[in-house]
Design an enzyme around this catalytic site. Structure first.
Site, mmCIF file in Angstrom:
data_model
loop_
_atom_site.group_PDB
_atom_site.id
_atom_site.type_symbol
_atom_site.label_atom_id
_atom_site.label_comp_id
_atom_site.label_asym_id
_atom_site.label_seq_id
_atom_site.Cartn_x
_atom_site.Cartn_y
_atom_site.Cartn_z
ATOM 1 C CD GLU A 162 2.394 -5.313 4.156
ATOM 2 O OE1 GLU A 162 3.097 -4.430 3.630
ATOM 3 O OE2 GLU A 162 1.477 -5.898 3.544
ATOM 4 C CG ASN A 219 1.556 0.455 0.405
ATOM 5 O OD1 ASN A 219 2.753 0.703 0.239
ATOM 6 N ND2 ASN A 219 1.112 -0.230 1.439
ATOM 7 C CD1 TRP A 220 3.104 1.236 -6.211
ATOM 8 C CD2 TRP A 220 5.066 2.126 -6.842
ATOM 9 N NE1 TRP A 220 2.895 1.917 -7.384
ATOM 10 C CE2 TRP A 220 4.080 2.475 -7.784
ATOM 11 C CE3 TRP A 220 6.378 2.590 -7.023
ATOM 12 C CZ2 TRP A 220 4.382 3.253 -8.911
ATOM 13 C CZ3 TRP A 220 6.660 3.368 -8.145
ATOM 14 C CH2 TRP A 220 5.672 3.686 -9.071
ATOM 15 C CE LYS A 221 1.241 -3.746 0.533
ATOM 16 N NZ LYS A 221 0.516 -4.866 1.084
ATOM 17 N N GLY A 236 -3.389 -8.542 0.302
ATOM 18 C CA GLY A 236 -2.552 -9.408 -0.524
ATOM 19 C C GLY A 236 -3.068 -10.835 -0.642
ATOM 20 N N GLY A 245 -2.567 -2.029 -2.869
ATOM 21 C CA GLY A 245 -1.228 -2.634 -2.884
ATOM 22 C C GLY A 245 -0.946 -3.257 -4.242
ATOM 23 N N GLY A 246 -1.096 -4.572 -4.313
ATOM 24 C CA GLY A 246 -0.746 -5.343 -5.512
ATOM 25 C C GLY A 246 -1.208 -4.729 -6.828
ATOM 26 C CG HIS A 249 0.647 -1.050 5.727
ATOM 27 N ND1 HIS A 249 0.904 -2.396 5.806
ATOM 28 C CD2 HIS A 249 -0.148 -0.883 4.641
ATOM 29 C CE1 HIS A 249 0.283 -3.015 4.813
ATOM 30 N NE2 HIS A 249 -0.365 -2.115 4.082
ATOM 31 C CB SER A 307 -7.743 -8.075 -2.247
ATOM 32 O OG SER A 307 -6.759 -8.870 -1.604
ATOM 33 C CD GLU A 313 -4.425 -1.006 3.871
ATOM 34 O OE1 GLU A 313 -4.489 -0.974 2.649
ATOM 35 O OE2 GLU A 313 -3.359 -1.129 4.490
HETATM 36 P P1 PGA Z 1 -3.301 -5.285 -1.390
HETATM 37 O O1 PGA Z 1 -2.552 -4.395 -0.297
HETATM 38 O O2 PGA Z 1 -4.101 -4.337 -2.253
HETATM 39 O O3 PGA Z 1 -2.208 -5.982 -2.153
HETATM 40 O O4 PGA Z 1 -4.190 -6.223 -0.665
HETATM 41 C C1 PGA Z 1 -3.164 -3.284 0.313
HETATM 42 C C2 PGA Z 1 -2.222 -2.653 1.318
HETATM 43 O O5 PGA Z 1 -1.532 -3.396 2.038
HETATM 44 O O6 PGA Z 1 -2.133 -1.417 1.418
#
Ligand code: PGA
Length: 263
Positions: free
Chosen positions: A108, A13-15, A184, A243-244, A106, A222, A178
């Site tokens: 966010e 997930n590149w956001k 993050g 994500g990251g 998600h 994470s 999640e």
């Molecule tokens: P993260 O994000 O791996 O940076 O914790 C995961 C996500 O929000 O899908």
């Protein structure tokens, strides 16, 4: 070995990242890694969710990959079809552009953009009707976990969508658990805690649908190469939403490799 018969999914997930040039470089690096050491799609399904702007470029660039890599939209409109909905992209438009997968719910989107259950249900209904596969994200906040509500919150989020997912559509649902406090932050749920929650989600799904035993339940929060092997060994963790660490082609490759090996 996880002992699971479900093929794992590892989705990046590149956001709201990165710039075009970096995205193109990522595809070059990632496809090179896949060429050097193949991860076959029977052992792990790999996907990447770029920004909407980059989605079609990345899809096009990935055509040259020796291994199938899915391109996933990060969100979809709650409005269906076409029409006067400035700024939005419907499930039908995604499908029409060859996009078959979408993230919905998600944390966010829920927290920053106000995607509440009714909105999410409209998105899910439209996405499934248009023939998309939905990666539906659930997870509790730190306050909810500390108040002992984690399980109830997550199961409620699963139950929320049951009203709009038709019996035969459950095969087009993937769940991503999640925990918000792990996204993050560098904090990962311990494999035991994550497995525990995944087992509860599995029980919940089995009660809702006969597909429940086959639904892939991904862990997100994470995930990195250093913890992927341990997470992948858990029987009900059928992949990762990353994500990251997915922004780095090598780290993402290593995570996918860890899950592929777990089968
Ligand atoms: P993260 O994000 O791996 O940076 O914790 C995961 C996500 O929000 O899908």
């Amino acid at each position: 070995m996880s002992g699971s018969t479900i093929t794992p999914w590892v989705v990046g997930n590149w956001k709201m990242n990165p710039m075009q040039a970096n995205a193109q470089q990522w595809v070059e690096d990632f496809t090179q890694l896949l060429k050097e050491q193949v991860i076959d799609s029977q052992s792990c399904r790999i996907g990447v969710a770029p920004t909407t702007l980059a989605l079609l470029n990345i899809k096009d660039q990935l055509k040259n990959s020796s291994v199938d890599v899915m391109t996933v939209a990060q969100d979809v409109s709650r409005m269906a079809g076409t029409g006067a909905y400035t700024g939005d992209i419907s499930a039908e438009l995604l499908k029409d552009s060859g996009i078959d997968y979408v993230l919905i719910g998600h944390s966010e989107r829920r927290e920053i953009f106000g995607d509440h259950p009714q909105i999410l249900n409209a998105k899910i209904k439209n996405a499934l009707s248009a023939g998309l596969t939905v990666i539906y994200c659930v997870g509790e906040s730190l306050e909810q976990r500390e108040a002992g509500q984690a399980e109830a919150v997550v199961l409620q989020q699963i139950c929320d969508i049951a009203a709009v997912v038709e019996t035969e559509q459950w095969k087009n649902i993937v769940i991503a658990y999640e925990p918000i406090w792990a996204i993050g932050t560098g904090k990962t749920a311990s494999p035991a805690d994550a497995q525990n929650m995944h087992a509860k989600i599995r029980e919940g799904l089995i009660q809702i649908t006969s597909e429940g035993k086959n639904t892939a339940i991904l862990y997100g929060g994470s995930v990195k190469p250093e913890n992927a092997v341990e997470l992948a060994a858990c029987p009900d963790i059928n992949g990762a939403l990353v994500g990251g660490a997915s922004l780095d082609a090598k780290s993402f490759y290593q995570i996918a490799h860890a899950f592929a090996q777990s089968k």
